[in-house]
Scaffold this active site. Structure first.
Site, short mmCIF file in Angstrom:
data_model
loop_
_atom_site.label_atom_id
_atom_site.label_comp_id
_atom_site.label_asym_id
_atom_site.label_seq_id
_atom_site.Cartn_x
_atom_site.Cartn_y
_atom_site.Cartn_z
N ARG A 168 0.85 -1.20 0.00
CA ARG A 168 0.00 0.00 0.00
C ARG A 168 0.88 1.24 0.00
NH1 ARG A 168 -4.18 2.14 4.63
NH2 ARG A 168 -2.37 3.40 5.18
N TYR A 203 -3.13 12.08 7.38
CA TYR A 203 -3.59 10.83 7.96
C TYR A 203 -3.18 9.66 7.05
CZ TYR A 203 -6.73 7.38 10.07
OH TYR A 203 -7.25 6.27 10.68
N ASP A 237 -5.18 3.88 -0.10
CA ASP A 237 -6.32 4.15 0.78
C ASP A 237 -6.62 5.64 0.74
OD1 ASP A 237 -8.24 4.29 2.74
OD2 ASP A 237 -7.08 3.22 4.26
N HIS A 279 -9.15 6.97 2.48
CA HIS A 279 -9.67 7.30 3.82
C HIS A 279 -10.94 8.15 3.74
CE1 HIS A 279 -5.33 6.44 4.97
NE2 HIS A 279 -6.03 5.61 5.73
N GLU A 333 -9.08 2.14 -2.04
CA GLU A 333 -9.85 1.81 -0.83
C GLU A 333 -10.54 3.02 -0.24
OE1 GLU A 333 -8.73 0.58 3.77
OE2 GLU A 333 -7.29 0.20 2.18
N GLU A 392 -14.08 -1.59 6.09
CA GLU A 392 -13.42 -1.86 7.37
C GLU A 392 -14.23 -1.35 8.55
OE1 GLU A 392 -10.07 1.38 8.43
OE2 GLU A 392 -9.73 0.39 6.53
N ARG A 423 -13.99 -5.31 2.85
CA ARG A 423 -12.92 -5.23 3.84
C ARG A 423 -13.40 -5.40 5.28
NH1 ARG A 423 -9.52 -1.63 4.80
NH2 ARG A 423 -7.87 -3.19 4.89
N GLU A 466 -4.77 -7.33 4.79
CA GLU A 466 -3.90 -6.27 5.28
C GLU A 466 -3.08 -6.79 6.46
OE1 GLU A 466 -4.27 -1.60 6.73
OE2 GLU A 466 -6.01 -2.91 6.86
N TRP A 519 -15.55 12.69 6.68
CA TRP A 519 -14.89 11.56 6.01
C TRP A 519 -14.89 10.36 6.91
CZ3 TRP A 519 -10.05 9.50 7.60
CH2 TRP A 519 -9.44 10.18 8.65
#
Length: 402
Positions: free
Chosen positions: A147, A159, A210, A212, A236, A262, A283, A339, A402
């Site tokens: 990643r 982040y 990602d 996010h 992602e 996730e 995920r 992951e 987000w």
């Protein structure tokens, strides 16, 4: 066999973990992960005040019945706190059942569908060059999937980008850190990152990214299109998952594979995305989506629509959860990737385990049960420390959703 006691163990060997330990009248015990990053003590209370009293005297081998009892009997269903608590119970019961049977849990799930579990590592840095250097280190270690995240020019922090390259922990402060965000600057840097990575790493390494949840659907579609020449394994969490129609718009504009889930806590969070084939990878993870029992149902449903798994596996999931995830991963037919963020040596000492890394894969333990334990005396030396995940604001001060 009956459950005679259960207790919750909270420890912080570098970050907070919550572990449930269930003991039977025959001396067999099982453990499960109940960690909910940034809200750990909420799950502790739910377990101690509401769940554990309902477990005493029950047959630990009745895993499905206990799962349904805890889910349906509460009336207030789902949500991350409830499902993390149920997940911990479920993992612990599968651990017990494996120990009783003298078999690793994956054998009770139908046996192997593969020899190992392909994992991806996290390469990140403040600049594109820093990230590529770390990615090359991962490739040299044998990782087949990496990643990529890098700092955004003009922003003080980002982040997903850490100071410590191997043990990233996003929950970083006693009160939430507030990061400043620029979508425009981010959209400019990510394609450059992937172009540099393809040139440096070659064609055979899988590259992931990602977002996010920080884009609108049309922005995500544009980014996915911009990344297509570099053939990313997935993009992602490109948008917030609550409005799942967002993914219809993204699909119209890019063929980059999409991954999400996730933060999902049940099959109902994923149902529409899967059956409408709006995502390519789900995920959802063992600790937040109802344990092995419920995650297996999500995977079976996803299999009907050619959606594969890509379970969350950051450091806020303890080695107990990682072990459970590997038994799940190695057994299902539609596994995609797992992951894997390495835990600190202190965490590995608190949670001794039998799984191990080999040539880009994690190899599941053959020990009966989950193949992981907790050293309670050592765990007690690391008391809980309150820690929050960061909050994002746009450059004009707007609190960013987000």
């Amino acid at each position: 066999m009956k459950i005679v006691s259960a207790k919750v163990i909270v420890t912080c060997p570098g970050r907070n973990f919550v572990t449930l330990k269930i003991l039977t009248d025959e001396g067999v015990y099982g453990i499960g992960d109940a960690t909910l990053n940034g809200r750990e003590l909420s799950v502790v209370s739910y377990l101690e005040d509401h769940v554990i009293p309902c477990l005493i005297g029950r047959d630990p081998q009745q895993i499905e019945d206990i799962w349904q009892y805890l889910y349906r009997g509460a009336y207030w269903r789902r949500g991350p706190v409830t499902m993390s608590a149920i997940s911990a119970v479920d993992m612990a019961l599968w651990d017990i059942k494996g120990k009783i049977a003298g078999l690793p849990v994956y054998q009770l799930l139908g046996g192997r569908s593969r020899t190992g579990v392909m994992v991806y590592g996290h390469a990140n840095g403040t600049t594109i060059e820093n990230t590529i250097e770390v990615a090359q280190e991962y490739k040299a270690m044998g990782y087949k999937a990496i990643r990529l995240q890098c700092g955004v020019p003009g922003l003080a922090s980002t982040y997903g980008v850490s100071k410590d390259k191997m043990f990233y922990e996003p929950a970083d402060a006693d009160l939430p850190t507030e990061n400043v965000w620029s979508t425009e600057a981010y959209m400019r840097v990510v394609p450059k990152l992937f172009a540099a990575a393809r040139e440096a790493l070659g064609e055979e390494v899988h590259l992931l990214h990602d977002v996010h949840h920080r884009l609108t659907p049309i922005e995500a579609g544009r980014l996915g299109r911009d990344l297509e020449p570099y053939r990313p394994f997935w993009m992602e969490d490109s948008v917030v998952a609550e409005n799942q129609d967002n993914f219809k718009l993204i699909r119209q504009h890019t063929t980059t594979p999409l991954a999400v889930g996730e933060i999902f806590s049940s099959i109902w969070d994923a149902k529409d995305l899967i059956q409408n084939q709006l995502i390519d990878y789900i995920r959802a993870t063992v600790v937040h989506a109802g344990g092995i029992s419920h995650l297996k149902k999500i995977a079976s449903f996803a299999e009907l629509y050619n959606v594969r798994t890509g379970c969350h596996g950051a450091t806020d999931l303890s080695p107990v959860c990682m072990a459970a995830a590997l038994h799940f991963d190695v057994s299902i037919p539609n596994f995609g990737i797992q992951e894997y963020m390495r835990h600190t040596p202190e965490t590995d000492e608190v949670f001794p385990h039998g799984y191990y890394f080999d040539k880009g894969d994690l190899m599941v333990s053959e020990t009966p049960g989950l193949g992981v334990d907790i050293d309670e005396d050592l765990a007690a030396k690391y008391p809980y420390k309150r820690a929050y995940l960061p909050v994002n604001r746009l450059q004009d001060g707007t609190l960013f959703n987000w």
